[in-house]
Design a protein around this motif. Sequence first.
Motif, PDB file in Angstrom:
ATOM      1  N   PHE A 110       0.815  -1.211   0.000  1.00 34.11           N
ATOM      2  CA  PHE A 110       0.000   0.000   0.000  1.00 34.11           C
ATOM      3  C   PHE A 110       0.851   1.266   0.000  1.00 34.11           C
ATOM      4  N   LEU A 111       2.092   1.139   0.427  1.00 34.62           N
ATOM      5  CA  LEU A 111       3.019   2.250   0.282  1.00 34.62           C
ATOM      6  C   LEU A 111       3.257   2.508  -1.215  1.00 34.62           C
ATOM      7  N   ARG A 168       8.403   6.697  -4.983  1.00 37.78           N
ATOM      8  CA  ARG A 168       7.979   5.817  -3.890  1.00 37.78           C
ATOM      9  C   ARG A 168       9.075   4.823  -3.509  1.00 37.78           C
ATOM     10  N   GLY A 169      10.014   4.616  -4.438  1.00 38.31           N
ATOM     11  CA  GLY A 169      11.087   3.663  -4.157  1.00 38.31           C
ATOM     12  C   GLY A 169      11.821   3.991  -2.874  1.00 38.31           C
ATOM     13  N   GLY A 209       5.842   8.526   3.536  1.00 37.91           N
ATOM     14  CA  GLY A 209       5.105   7.935   2.429  1.00 37.91           C
ATOM     15  C   GLY A 209       3.776   7.346   2.866  1.00 37.91           C
ATOM     16  N   ILE A 210       3.615   7.179   4.180  1.00 37.21           N
ATOM     17  CA  ILE A 210       2.334   6.697   4.697  1.00 37.21           C
ATOM     18  C   ILE A 210       1.546   7.880   5.235  1.00 37.21           C
ATOM     19  N   GLY A 211       0.446   8.188   4.563  1.00 38.81           N
ATOM     20  CA  GLY A 211      -0.464   9.226   5.036  1.00 38.81           C
ATOM     21  C   GLY A 211      -1.711   8.561   5.606  1.00 38.81           C
ATOM     22  N   ALA A 215      -2.397   4.504   5.703  1.00 42.23           N
ATOM     23  CA  ALA A 215      -2.418   3.946   7.058  1.00 42.23           C
ATOM     24  C   ALA A 215      -3.708   3.163   7.295  1.00 42.23           C
ATOM     25  N   ASP A 216      -4.829   3.734   6.860  1.00 43.58           N
ATOM     26  CA  ASP A 216      -6.107   3.039   7.030  1.00 43.58           C
ATOM     27  C   ASP A 216      -6.141   1.728   6.242  1.00 43.58           C
ATOM     28  N   CYS A 217      -5.612   1.746   5.024  1.00 37.49           N
ATOM     29  CA  CYS A 217      -5.577   0.518   4.218  1.00 37.49           C
ATOM     30  C   CYS A 217      -4.742  -0.560   4.914  1.00 37.49           C
TER      31      CYS A 217
END
Length: 281
Positions: A110-111, A168-169, A209-211, A215-217
Amino acid sequence: MNKIKFDNYNLHVTLLGGQSFSWIFDDGYYIGVMQNKILKLKQDNDILYWQTYPTQDDEKFVMNYLYRGPVHYDVMLKNVIKDNHLKSAFNKYPHIRLLNQEFEHTLLSFLISSNNSIKSIRTRIRKLSQLYGEKIVIADKDYYLFPKTEVLADFSDVQIANSGLGYRGEYVVNAAKTMIQTDVVKQILDNSLNRNESEVRELLLGMKGIGEKVADCIMAFGLEFDNVFPVDIWGRRILTDLYGHNEKTKYSELSSWTKAYFNGYATWAGQYLFEWYREKS
DNA sequence: CTCCAGGTACTAA
DNA sequence: TTAGTACCTGGA
């Protein structure tokens, strides 16, 4: 293949919908990746045919993946199918289930998913697995596990640049490093067992990278939280088009509204609504 | 070739 | 606290 009785389970949408990027549908068979195994499934009416590789016949593994134990499915449905939207959604795709996906795999997937279309995410994860995941051969065909966290944590700059993950890498490598070098995974898993949702969210948001949505996913699909409604673009459309919210409404406000409205099962409701509304539009 | 999908980080007000 | 903007890739 092994077989087992199977009903009230929409295998197709469950595996190929938005909660997982680990499955392909090939010639009547679903082939997926979970931890250190490849799963092969086929549905024939109320019979599920299944096999695990390379360790064969691991029924416990498959059932644990397909069913969330603590949730009483019938009770959940009574609480969730509460308005005409949910009725339409459930009527269109009945019995979508939530899987029990592995945490680190889910976090990294998911990231990668952020600001990325679903089709692109699937391709990207498949390529990444082909390059850096372990190969499993089944009937002369090659399949690949999702790369181990420690492999991604050791990524060089060149590998990042060539991974196709774009910016994202770097997030992936940072998150992998954090998971390997600190005890954040243990903290998250401990807090998840205690259902300490806000503490888990804090720890996840601490990784670059986690918003809020990612985070919810991760909590919904990789940590078995049943009451988080990830507000992606479709979640927002659903909440504005169908439930009267404003386009400007803050994420946290939408979040608390769904928790209350869906009676503690916002993750399930979100899944039904998401697959239905996305297909419909 | 252009256009589009799709969340987060960062900066400035 | 909020508004605006850059970001990367694959696919139509």
